[in-house]
Design a protein around this motif. Structure first.
Motif, PDB file in Angstrom:
ATOM      1  N   GLU A  65      58.891  92.702  62.086  1.00  0.00           N
ATOM      2  CA  GLU A  65      57.852  92.448  61.079  1.00  0.00           C
ATOM      3  C   GLU A  65      58.467  91.919  59.788  1.00  0.00           C
ATOM      4  N   LEU A  66      59.654  92.444  59.485  1.00  0.00           N
ATOM      5  CA  LEU A  66      60.357  91.942  58.298  1.00  0.00           C
ATOM      6  C   LEU A  66      60.679  90.457  58.490  1.00  0.00           C
ATOM      7  N   GLN A  67      61.151  90.141  59.717  1.00  0.00           N
ATOM      8  CA  GLN A  67      61.452  88.739  60.034  1.00  0.00           C
ATOM      9  C   GLN A  67      60.210  87.868  59.901  1.00  0.00           C
ATOM     10  N   ASP A  68      59.098  88.420  60.344  1.00  0.00           N
ATOM     11  CA  ASP A  68      57.832  87.687  60.272  1.00  0.00           C
ATOM     12  C   ASP A  68      57.501  87.339  58.809  1.00  0.00           C
ATOM     13  N   ARG A  69      57.684  88.310  57.916  1.00  0.00           N
ATOM     14  CA  ARG A  69      57.399  88.062  56.479  1.00  0.00           C
ATOM     15  C   ARG A  69      58.398  87.070  55.892  1.00  0.00           C
ATOM     16  N   ASP A  70      59.662  87.206  56.277  1.00  0.00           N
ATOM     17  CA  ASP A  70      60.671  86.266  55.768  1.00  0.00           C
ATOM     18  C   ASP A  70      60.374  84.834  56.231  1.00  0.00           C
ATOM     19  N   THR A  71      59.962  84.712  57.481  1.00  0.00           N
ATOM     20  CA  THR A  71      59.616  83.382  58.003  1.00  0.00           C
ATOM     21  C   THR A  71      58.437  82.818  57.222  1.00  0.00           C
ATOM     22  N   HIS A  72      57.458  83.690  56.979  1.00  0.00           N
ATOM     23  CA  HIS A  72      56.269  83.250  56.234  1.00  0.00           C
ATOM     24  C   HIS A  72      56.642  82.826  54.810  1.00  0.00           C
ATOM     25  N   LEU A  73      57.514  83.603  54.165  1.00  0.00           N
ATOM     26  CA  LEU A  73      57.951  83.256  52.795  1.00  0.00           C
ATOM     27  C   LEU A  73      58.672  81.909  52.787  1.00  0.00           C
ATOM     28  N   ALA A  74      59.496  81.688  53.799  1.00  0.00           N
ATOM     29  CA  ALA A  74      60.222  80.407  53.876  1.00  0.00           C
ATOM     30  C   ALA A  74      59.243  79.254  54.071  1.00  0.00           C
ATOM     31  N   GLN A  75      58.201  79.499  54.885  1.00  0.00           N
ATOM     32  CA  GLN A  75      57.187  78.456  55.102  1.00  0.00           C
ATOM     33  C   GLN A  75      56.451  78.152  53.804  1.00  0.00           C
ATOM     34  N   ILE A  76      56.136  79.219  53.050  1.00  0.00           N
ATOM     35  CA  ILE A  76      55.437  79.026  51.772  1.00  0.00           C
ATOM     36  C   ILE A  76      56.310  78.211  50.821  1.00  0.00           C
ATOM     37  N   ASP A  77      57.592  78.559  50.746  1.00  0.00           N
ATOM     38  CA  ASP A  77      58.494  77.841  49.844  1.00  0.00           C
ATOM     39  C   ASP A  77      58.630  76.372  50.253  1.00  0.00           C
ATOM     40  N   HIS A  78      58.681  76.152  51.569  1.00  0.00           N
ATOM     41  CA  HIS A  78      58.766  74.773  52.058  1.00  0.00           C
ATOM     42  C   HIS A  78      57.505  73.996  51.685  1.00  0.00           C
ATOM     43  N   LYS A  79      56.370  74.674  51.826  1.00  0.00           N
ATOM     44  CA  LYS A  79      55.091  74.044  51.497  1.00  0.00           C
ATOM     45  C   LYS A  79      55.063  73.652  50.016  1.00  0.00           C
ATOM     46  N   VAL A  80      55.552  74.557  49.161  1.00  0.00           N
ATOM     47  CA  VAL A  80      55.573  74.281  47.713  1.00  0.00           C
ATOM     48  C   VAL A  80      56.454  73.061  47.424  1.00  0.00           C
ATOM     49  N   ARG A  81      57.598  73.019  48.107  1.00  0.00           N
ATOM     50  CA  ARG A  81      58.535  71.902  47.853  1.00  0.00           C
ATOM     51  C   ARG A  81      57.976  70.566  48.325  1.00  0.00           C
ATOM     52  N   THR A  82      57.071  70.595  49.315  1.00  0.00           N
ATOM     53  CA  THR A  82      56.626  69.334  49.924  1.00  0.00           C
ATOM     54  C   THR A  82      55.144  69.046  49.664  1.00  0.00           C
ATOM     55  N   LEU A  83      54.568  69.696  48.658  1.00  0.00           N
ATOM     56  CA  LEU A  83      53.153  69.449  48.364  1.00  0.00           C
ATOM     57  C   LEU A  83      52.933  67.973  48.000  1.00  0.00           C
ATOM     58  N   PRO A  84      51.997  67.291  48.688  1.00  0.00           N
ATOM     59  CA  PRO A  84      51.747  65.881  48.360  1.00  0.00           C
ATOM     60  C   PRO A  84      51.319  65.713  46.894  1.00  0.00           C
ATOM     61  N   GLU A  85      50.600  66.720  46.372  1.00  0.00           N
ATOM     62  CA  GLU A  85      50.131  66.636  44.980  1.00  0.00           C
ATOM     63  C   GLU A  85      51.310  66.577  44.008  1.00  0.00           C
TER      64      GLU A  85
ATOM     65  N   VAL B 220      45.017  65.446  39.401  1.00  0.00           N
ATOM     66  CA  VAL B 220      46.027  65.966  40.335  1.00  0.00           C
ATOM     67  C   VAL B 220      46.649  67.244  39.777  1.00  0.00           C
ATOM     68  N   THR B 221      46.869  67.289  38.459  1.00  0.00           N
ATOM     69  CA  THR B 221      47.424  68.502  37.846  1.00  0.00           C
ATOM     70  C   THR B 221      46.499  69.681  38.091  1.00  0.00           C
ATOM     71  N   SER B 222      45.210  69.430  37.916  1.00  0.00           N
ATOM     72  CA  SER B 222      44.236  70.505  38.103  1.00  0.00           C
ATOM     73  C   SER B 222      44.184  70.940  39.572  1.00  0.00           C
ATOM     74  N   ALA B 223      44.216  69.960  40.490  1.00  0.00           N
ATOM     75  CA  ALA B 223      44.226  70.292  41.929  1.00  0.00           C
ATOM     76  C   ALA B 223      45.480  71.090  42.284  1.00  0.00           C
ATOM     77  N   LEU B 224      46.612  70.662  41.726  1.00  0.00           N
ATOM     78  CA  LEU B 224      47.879  71.338  42.012  1.00  0.00           C
ATOM     79  C   LEU B 224      47.859  72.772  41.478  1.00  0.00           C
ATOM     80  N   GLU B 225      47.290  72.941  40.294  1.00  0.00           N
ATOM     81  CA  GLU B 225      47.209  74.292  39.718  1.00  0.00           C
ATOM     82  C   GLU B 225      46.377  75.207  40.600  1.00  0.00           C
ATOM     83  N   GLY B 226      45.257  74.657  41.109  1.00  0.00           N
ATOM     84  CA  GLY B 226      44.413  75.431  42.016  1.00  0.00           C
ATOM     85  C   GLY B 226      45.172  75.829  43.277  1.00  0.00           C
ATOM     86  N   LEU B 227      45.862  74.847  43.862  1.00  0.00           N
ATOM     87  CA  LEU B 227      46.651  75.111  45.068  1.00  0.00           C
ATOM     88  C   LEU B 227      47.729  76.155  44.810  1.00  0.00           C
ATOM     89  N   MET B 228      48.428  75.977  43.676  1.00  0.00           N
ATOM     90  CA  MET B 228      49.540  76.875  43.374  1.00  0.00           C
ATOM     91  C   MET B 228      49.054  78.303  43.130  1.00  0.00           C
TER      92      MET B 228
END
Ligand SMILES: [Zn+2]
Length: 262
Positions: free
Chosen positions: A28-48, A164-172
């Protein structure tokens, strides 16, 4: 149980034990770590975010172009003022000559002829200067149109930047909430895992692409996807339930579940 045979190949590390329920928590810890890594990747690659960077770069270029276009327009306006003054000067002189002629005060035919001749030259000169004036005026119009077009472009870019700033703020906001919740879950799971096991997990996780523990699923390591050889399956079957075992291929901690196929 054969502790010197096949089982020995699985647990080459100093023996580590953890109750099966704790080993499952590690998953379960691994599951959360994987999820956190996915979230961080998503933040780094946001099209916005990429779009914002692109807009910022384009704005810098357009602002530079506006400055350049305004400088050109300003210079041309100075030229226009000079051309206007030149025309006005000739007109004024022609007006004075005409007044003098109309006053009837000059009777000398030679003087009269000279004055008429000058009026003729002045008229030609005025016409030439008016052509120059017109040409400069057109160039000023062109330069001002360029400034208007560029400022329009700038306004559009700024509007999109705000959107886009406003959309990004909402997403973030959503992403940050999800990340915080996942990090809190991770912290509570982590608190249940013994230090030594946790340290081993963290070390492997750093070395192995963010995955320190993997489930055995139908005889396969879910970390490296290797099908465990029959000898290893046998050893796993015989291993104590609380023995911490590792994949021979990827060295990740292997977790046994009901679906492990053992
Ligand atoms: Zn593996």
């Amino acid at each position: 149980m054969d502790n010197n045979g096949a089982a020995g190949t699985i647990t080459r590390e100093p023996l580590l034990n953890a109750e099966p329920v704790i080993q499952l928590r590690l998953l379960e810890l691994q599951d959360r770590d994987t999820h956190l890594a996915q979230i961080d990747h998503k933040v780094r690659t946001l099209p916005e975010a990429a779009r914002l960077a692109e807009l910022a770069a384009r704005l810098i270029r357009v602002l530079d172009e506006i400055t350049a276009a305004e400088t050109i327009a300003g210079d041309l306006r100075l030229g226009q003022a000079r051309a206007d003054a030149d025309v006005e000067q000739v007109r004024e002189r022609a007006r004075r000559d005409q007044e003098l002629l109309d006053s009837g005060s000059i009777n000398d035919p030679k003087q009269l002829q000279s004055l008429q001749h000058e009026l003729g030259s002045l008229a030609r000169r005025q016409s030439e200067l008016e052509d120059v004036e017109l040409e400069v005026m057109e160039r000023v119009e062109g330069a001002l149109a360029a400034v208007r077009q560029l400022t329009g472009e700038r306004d559009q870019l700024e509007i999109e930047q705000l959107e886009v700033t406003s959309a990004l703020e909402g997403l973030m906001a959503g992403i940050t909430a999800e990340r915080d919740a996942t990090a809190a879950e991770r912290a509570s799971i982590k608190a249940e895992i013994p230090d030594e096991l946790l340290a081993l997990y963290e070390k492997i996780r750093v070395d192995r692409d963010g995955r320190g523990a993997a489930r055995i699923y139908r005889g396969q390591c879910e970390g490296c996807r290797m099908q465990l050889p029959p000898s290893e399956i046998d050893a796993l079957r015989n291993a104590a339930p609380d023995a911490v075992i590792r994949c021979e291929e990827c060295r990740r901690i292997l977790i046994r579940t009901a679906e492990s196929g053992l």
